[in-house]
Scaffold this motif. Structure first.
Motif, PDB file in Angstrom:
ATOM      1  N   PRO B 290       0.812  -1.226   0.000  1.00 31.37           N
ATOM      2  CA  PRO B 290       0.000   0.000   0.000  1.00 31.37           C
ATOM      3  C   PRO B 290       0.843   1.273   0.000  1.00 31.37           C
ATOM      4  O   PRO B 290       0.470   2.270  -0.616  1.00 31.37           O
ATOM      5  N   GLU B 291       1.989   1.240   0.703  1.00 32.55           N
ATOM      6  CA  GLU B 291       2.767   2.477   0.796  1.00 32.55           C
ATOM      7  C   GLU B 291       3.383   2.842  -0.563  1.00 32.55           C
ATOM      8  O   GLU B 291       3.806   3.972  -0.773  1.00 32.55           O
ATOM      9  N   MET B 292       3.438   1.879  -1.486  1.00 33.10           N
ATOM     10  CA  MET B 292       4.056   2.176  -2.782  1.00 33.10           C
ATOM     11  C   MET B 292       3.038   2.596  -3.824  1.00 33.10           C
ATOM     12  O   MET B 292       3.400   3.119  -4.877  1.00 33.10           O
ATOM     13  N   ILE B 293       1.741   2.341  -3.538  1.00 36.09           N
ATOM     14  CA  ILE B 293       0.711   2.617  -4.547  1.00 36.09           C
ATOM     15  C   ILE B 293       0.726   4.054  -5.060  1.00 36.09           C
ATOM     16  O   ILE B 293       0.641   4.280  -6.262  1.00 36.09           O
ATOM     17  N   PRO B 294       0.881   5.052  -4.165  1.00 36.35           N
ATOM     18  CA  PRO B 294       0.877   6.424  -4.698  1.00 36.35           C
ATOM     19  C   PRO B 294       2.026   6.694  -5.663  1.00 36.35           C
ATOM     20  O   PRO B 294       1.991   7.668  -6.406  1.00 36.35           O
ATOM     21  N   ARG B 295       3.036   5.825  -5.661  1.00 37.73           N
ATOM     22  CA  ARG B 295       4.209   6.133  -6.480  1.00 37.73           C
ATOM     23  C   ARG B 295       4.250   5.378  -7.803  1.00 37.73           C
ATOM     24  O   ARG B 295       5.156   5.597  -8.615  1.00 37.73           O
ATOM     25  N   VAL B 296       3.283   4.450  -8.017  1.00 38.76           N
ATOM     26  CA  VAL B 296       3.399   3.595  -9.207  1.00 38.76           C
ATOM     27  C   VAL B 296       3.339   4.368 -10.514  1.00 38.76           C
ATOM     28  O   VAL B 296       3.828   3.891 -11.532  1.00 38.76           O
ATOM     29  N   PHE B 297       2.731   5.574 -10.477  1.00 35.67           N
ATOM     30  CA  PHE B 297       2.641   6.329 -11.725  1.00 35.67           C
ATOM     31  C   PHE B 297       3.845   7.263 -11.909  1.00 35.67           C
ATOM     32  O   PHE B 297       3.910   8.001 -12.881  1.00 35.67           O
ATOM     33  N   ASP B 298       4.778   7.228 -10.963  1.00 33.68           N
ATOM     34  CA  ASP B 298       5.985   8.047 -11.087  1.00 33.68           C
ATOM     35  C   ASP B 298       6.883   7.514 -12.195  1.00 33.68           C
ATOM     36  O   ASP B 298       6.927   6.323 -12.451  1.00 33.68           O
ATOM     37  N   ARG B 299       7.630   8.428 -12.799  1.00 32.30           N
ATOM     38  CA  ARG B 299       8.530   8.008 -13.868  1.00 32.30           C
ATOM     39  C   ARG B 299       9.637   7.119 -13.332  1.00 32.30           C
ATOM     40  O   ARG B 299      10.228   7.410 -12.314  1.00 32.30           O
ATOM     41  N   PHE B 300       9.899   6.056 -14.023  1.00 28.80           N
ATOM     42  CA  PHE B 300      10.954   5.093 -13.693  1.00 28.80           C
ATOM     43  C   PHE B 300      10.748   4.392 -12.360  1.00 28.80           C
ATOM     44  O   PHE B 300      11.672   3.810 -11.809  1.00 28.80           O
ATOM     45  N   PHE B 301       9.532   4.460 -11.809  1.00 25.13           N
ATOM     46  CA  PHE B 301       9.299   3.765 -10.546  1.00 25.13           C
ATOM     47  C   PHE B 301       9.069   2.279 -10.802  1.00 25.13           C
ATOM     48  O   PHE B 301       8.343   1.892 -11.707  1.00 25.13           O
ATOM     49  N   ARG B 302       9.722   1.454 -10.005  1.00 25.68           N
ATOM     50  CA  ARG B 302       9.502   0.010 -10.113  1.00 25.68           C
ATOM     51  C   ARG B 302       9.125  -0.532  -8.753  1.00 25.68           C
ATOM     52  O   ARG B 302       9.865  -0.397  -7.791  1.00 25.68           O
ATOM     53  N   ALA B 303       7.936  -1.150  -8.690  1.00 21.14           N
ATOM     54  CA  ALA B 303       7.438  -1.628  -7.399  1.00 21.14           C
ATOM     55  C   ALA B 303       8.135  -2.906  -6.960  1.00 21.14           C
ATOM     56  O   ALA B 303       8.493  -3.047  -5.800  1.00 21.14           O
ATOM     57  N   ASP B 304       8.340  -3.844  -7.885  1.00 20.22           N
ATOM     58  CA  ASP B 304       8.969  -5.092  -7.447  1.00 20.22           C
ATOM     59  C   ASP B 304      10.483  -4.979  -7.533  1.00 20.22           C
ATOM     60  O   ASP B 304      11.094  -5.201  -8.563  1.00 20.22           O
ATOM     61  N   VAL B 305      11.029  -4.594  -6.387  1.00 20.47           N
ATOM     62  CA  VAL B 305      12.467  -4.369  -6.305  1.00 20.47           C
ATOM     63  C   VAL B 305      13.210  -5.669  -6.600  1.00 20.47           C
ATOM     64  O   VAL B 305      14.332  -5.670  -7.104  1.00 20.47           O
ATOM     65  N   ALA B 306      12.553  -6.803  -6.278  1.00 22.85           N
ATOM     66  CA  ALA B 306      13.192  -8.101  -6.478  1.00 22.85           C
ATOM     67  C   ALA B 306      13.600  -8.288  -7.941  1.00 22.85           C
ATOM     68  O   ALA B 306      14.663  -8.808  -8.236  1.00 22.85           O
ATOM     69  N   HIS B 307      12.737  -7.809  -8.850  1.00 22.04           N
ATOM     70  CA  HIS B 307      13.059  -7.940 -10.265  1.00 22.04           C
ATOM     71  C   HIS B 307      14.168  -6.985 -10.670  1.00 22.04           C
ATOM     72  O   HIS B 307      14.850  -7.222 -11.646  1.00 22.04           O
ATOM     73  N   GLY B 308      14.289  -5.914  -9.891  1.00 21.42           N
ATOM     74  CA  GLY B 308      15.319  -4.934 -10.189  1.00 21.42           C
ATOM     75  C   GLY B 308      15.161  -4.410 -11.603  1.00 21.42           C
ATOM     76  O   GLY B 308      14.069  -4.377 -12.145  1.00 21.42           O
ATOM     77  N   PRO B 309      16.257  -4.033 -12.195  1.00 20.16           N
ATOM     78  CA  PRO B 309      16.187  -3.442 -13.519  1.00 20.16           C
ATOM     79  C   PRO B 309      16.012  -4.489 -14.618  1.00 20.16           C
ATOM     80  O   PRO B 309      15.987  -4.165 -15.787  1.00 20.16           O
ATOM     81  N   ASN B 310      15.878  -5.787 -14.212  1.00 20.19           N
ATOM     82  CA  ASN B 310      15.835  -6.814 -15.241  1.00 20.19           C
ATOM     83  C   ASN B 310      14.502  -6.929 -15.944  1.00 20.19           C
ATOM     84  O   ASN B 310      14.403  -7.505 -17.016  1.00 20.19           O
ATOM     85  N   ILE B 311      13.467  -6.410 -15.280  1.00 19.11           N
ATOM     86  CA  ILE B 311      12.167  -6.500 -15.918  1.00 19.11           C
ATOM     87  C   ILE B 311      12.152  -5.589 -17.143  1.00 19.11           C
ATOM     88  O   ILE B 311      12.740  -4.515 -17.135  1.00 19.11           O
ATOM     89  N   GLU B 312      11.505  -6.091 -18.212  1.00 14.43           N
ATOM     90  CA  GLU B 312      11.556  -5.333 -19.471  1.00 14.43           C
ATOM     91  C   GLU B 312      10.763  -4.031 -19.377  1.00 14.43           C
ATOM     92  O   GLU B 312      10.056  -3.792 -18.423  1.00 14.43           O
ATOM     93  N   GLY B 313      10.877  -3.257 -20.417  1.00 10.64           N
ATOM     94  CA  GLY B 313      10.072  -2.044 -20.487  1.00 10.64           C
ATOM     95  C   GLY B 313      10.882  -0.823 -20.143  1.00 10.64           C
ATOM     96  O   GLY B 313      12.002  -0.913 -19.653  1.00 10.64           O
ATOM     97  N   SER B 314      10.287   0.334 -20.409  1.00 10.86           N
ATOM     98  CA  SER B 314      11.030   1.568 -20.266  1.00 10.86           C
ATOM     99  C   SER B 314      10.900   2.146 -18.868  1.00 10.86           C
ATOM    100  O   SER B 314      11.651   3.016 -18.484  1.00 10.86           O
ATOM    101  N   GLY B 315       9.928   1.659 -18.088  1.00 11.91           N
ATOM    102  CA  GLY B 315       9.700   2.243 -16.774  1.00 11.91           C
ATOM    103  C   GLY B 315       8.871   3.512 -16.866  1.00 11.91           C
ATOM    104  O   GLY B 315       8.704   4.232 -15.896  1.00 11.91           O
ATOM    105  N   LEU B 316       8.348   3.778 -18.058  1.00 14.53           N
ATOM    106  CA  LEU B 316       7.575   5.008 -18.259  1.00 14.53           C
ATOM    107  C   LEU B 316       6.126   4.719 -18.632  1.00 14.53           C
ATOM    108  O   LEU B 316       5.313   5.632 -18.739  1.00 14.53           O
ATOM    109  N   GLY B 317       5.817   3.435 -18.836  1.00 13.10           N
ATOM    110  CA  GLY B 317       4.492   3.051 -19.347  1.00 13.10           C
ATOM    111  C   GLY B 317       3.336   3.610 -18.538  1.00 13.10           C
ATOM    112  O   GLY B 317       2.416   4.203 -19.091  1.00 13.10           O
ATOM    113  N   LEU B 318       3.396   3.443 -17.219  1.00 14.82           N
ATOM    114  CA  LEU B 318       2.285   3.911 -16.387  1.00 14.82           C
ATOM    115  C   LEU B 318       2.233   5.434 -16.324  1.00 14.82           C
ATOM    116  O   LEU B 318       1.160   6.016 -16.266  1.00 14.82           O
ATOM    117  N   SER B 319       3.409   6.090 -16.329  1.00 11.41           N
ATOM    118  CA  SER B 319       3.415   7.566 -16.319  1.00 11.41           C
ATOM    119  C   SER B 319       2.753   8.089 -17.583  1.00 11.41           C
ATOM    120  O   SER B 319       1.978   9.052 -17.542  1.00 11.41           O
TER     121      SER B 319
END
Lengths: 224, 369
Positions: B290-319
């Motif tokens: 819940p504490e991360m929900i307000p930030r999911v639309f932030d640029r380059f925000f990634r909620a699942d830290v476990a995946h780190g930068p390995n998850i595909e995509g630009s990190g801008l899709g939701l923004s």
């Protein structure tokens, strides 16, 4: 076929020329737009590839001037991709096609070729290739008399490929025509759809009609 | 005049009024009434009674005048401060062009507004500078990216390459395309921030776009064994930009596939609630704290830290999706229950005016027919 490339970035001009020459197109390069109108007016070109951002010149106004002078050579505009609205603006100015940077070389070649033989677009209601028919009114596809069940998007994809049959279609070109996207979706959507379409069309049948041209795109044709 | 001077003056006036009330009362009780009693020969009232009378009849109103006058004065003096607070509260990076209202009378509050306005000016300038920078950077990056992509593609066409060289080049090509995707996203957002993006406003059959994206999601989710369902899809027309709406839907679809589990599900539901379009995209994702929900639309925000930068995509899709929805006058939010589901809810205004499809779509009888 003769192509004129107008591009101020020397390196880009170089590999574009090389790619077009490899395809067997006679290719001339202009480093700026100043001589474009005279060049196109004085000698015959089948296609002009025009960078929209030229030093001190705006590619769009050049296209407009060409059209005002009655020069009807097809123009492919190169521009920074994802510049929303530039596509519409470019086509309104009189350009015939549009490709965003960075582009796939193969895509460029495919589009230049398409522009070069423009006018061949078929308006036929029933499209045929070998024993495959596609009725664009009833939206029914048959191969060898056997009906093929197509999802809506598969139908649109097949229609587009059949209308340009014999010509290699680039991925972005397909995305624009079939998906109505003006941006790169960045997924393998097209490839997966082609795979499924190929299964429905070609599996267990001969000849194969839907071919992959590696790294370039797809083409529908009867093998020579 | 400063607020201090003004308050002193006004408060003196209030005190004076209440003193007059009190003084007038005392004068009446002790001078006029007594003289009256002397003339008529009535015995005078006892002094203690008169004091009570004075306190009740005159001191109380005088005190009330002082209290309420003081309250009213303070409120009047502080009103510009609350106005200033309200105006400042509304300030954000989005409306830095606006300025705080000034009274122009040169008091403390007016000077404060002036100082705050100067600060806003500096903030606006630096925000504009940053936007310009991003805009230019993304434009400048495209030329070298074009050259790199073209040259690598040319090199890949050479016959004499070894397999490992080919792999290396193909890997570079993939990264270049990814980089190009990020640059595209950044330039779109930078343009949007600078107000340079103009949206088309045409009637768009939103339900058709949703049907299309459901079909595509099915294909995208195939390899992960994720099932995709379209629960409701009412006929709905919105006013907007077809391409941008498609882009928004694709971004949300990619997100729903990416943050899912193998063998999971995705459910689309498009309904019309009053004057609003409500699209829900639920998936069987691991959920977002819940504490991360307000930030999911932030640029380059990634909620699942476990995946780190390995998850595909630009990190801008939701923004980008958020910008598109907001620019259409709607809103987007995300709700999540850990390990159960994550839902993205998009609300858009229904097209008003001549609605060719509207009434038929909401009529249950015509749907079942």
């Amino acid at each position: 076929m003769r192509v004129l490339v107008v591009e101020d970035d020397r390196k880009t001009a170089l590999f574009v020329r090389k790619a077009l020459q490899t395809e067997g197109f006679a290719t001339d390069v202009l480093g700026d737009g100043d001589a474009l109108l005279e060049t196109v007016a004085s000698s015959h070109f089948d296609v002009v590839v025009l960078d929209i951002m030229l030093p001190g010149r705006d590619g769009l106004s050049l296209v407009r001037q060409m059209r005002e002078r009655g020069l009807e050579t097809p123009v492919l505009l190169l521009t920074a991709r994802g510049e929303v609205g530039e596509r519409v603006e470019g086509l309104n100015a009189g350009a015939d096609d549009y490709l965003g940077k960075p582009f796939a070389l193969a895509e460029l070649v495919a589009r230049v070729r398409a522009l070069g033989r423009r006018g061949g677009d078929t308006k036929a209601v029933v499209l045929r290739l070998s024993d495959l028919t596609l009725d664009t009114v009833s939206r029914l596809a048959r191969r060898g008399g056997q009906a093929i069940d197509l999802a809506p998007r598969e139908y649109r994809l097949l229609e587009f490929l059949l209308r340009s049959s014999g010509r290699i279609c680039g991925r972005m070109e397909i995305v624009e025509a079939v998906w109505d996207y003006d941006f790169d979706p960045g997924t393998n959507l097209v490839d997966v759809y082609i795979m499924r379409l190929r299964e429905k069309l070609d599996a267990g049948r001969k000849p194969k009609l839907l071919h992959t041209v590696r790294g370039i795109g797809y083409v529908m044709k009867e093998p020579a | 005049m400063t607020i201090r001077a003004r308050l002193t003056l006004w408060y003196s006036a209030v005190l004076l009024v209440s003193l007059f009330v009190l003084g007038g009362g005392l004068y009446y009780e002790f001078v006029v009434e007594r003289a009256h009693a002397g003339w008529t020969g009535h015995p005078g009232e006892p002094v203690s009674h008169e004091i009570n009378e004075v306190l009740g009849l005159y001191a109380l109103p005088a005190a009330l005048i002082t209290v309420f006058g003081g309250w009213w004065l303070t409120r009047k003096a502080l009103a510009p401060i609350s106005a200033l607070t309200d105006a400042t509260e509304k300030m954000s990076a989005k409306n830095l062009r606006e300025r705080l209202p000034r009274t122009g009378n040169g008091d403390e509050v007016d000077r404060l507004s002036g100082v705050l306005n100067a600060m806003l000016g500096r903030l606006e300038a630096s925000f504009a500078q940053e936007r310009e920078f991003t805009l230019h950077a993304s434009h400048e990056l495209k030329t070298p990216l074009t050259v790199m992509r073209g040259q690598i593609e040319t090199a890949l066409g050479e016959e004499q390459l070894t397999a490992s060289q080919r792999d290396l080049l193909a890997g570079h090509l993939e990264e270049i395309q990814r980089l190009a995707g990020i640059v595209d996203g950044l330039s779109l957002l930078a343009k949007a921030d600078a107000g340079l993006l103009v949206l088309q406003r045409e009637a768009v059959r939103f339900d058709e776009l949703v049907r299309d994206i459901t079909e595509d999601t099915r294909i995208l989710a195939l390899s992960a064994g994720i099932s995709v369902e379209l629960e409701n899809c009412e006929e709905i027309t919105v006013l907007g930009d077809r391409h941008r709406l498609r882009q928004m839907l694709l971004n949300l679809a990619q997100n729903a596939v990416k943050h899912n589990r193998a063998g999971g599900w995705i459910r689309y539901s498009l309904r019309r609630i009053n004057r609003e379009v409500r699209l829900e995209i639920a998936n069987a994702g691991p959920g977002i704290p819940p504490e991360m929900i307000p930030r999911v639309f932030d640029r380059f925000f990634r909620a699942d830290v476990a995946h780190g930068p390995n998850i595909e995509g630009s990190g801008l899709g939701l923004s980008i999706a958020k910008w598109i929805v907001t620019a259409h006058g709607g809103n987007i939010r995300l709700s999540s229950r850990a390990n159960v589901e994550t839902t993205v809810i998009v609300q858009l205004p229904v097209r008003t005016g001549r609605e060719r499809y509207g009434s038929a779509a909401t009529n249950p009888a015509s749907r079942t027919a």
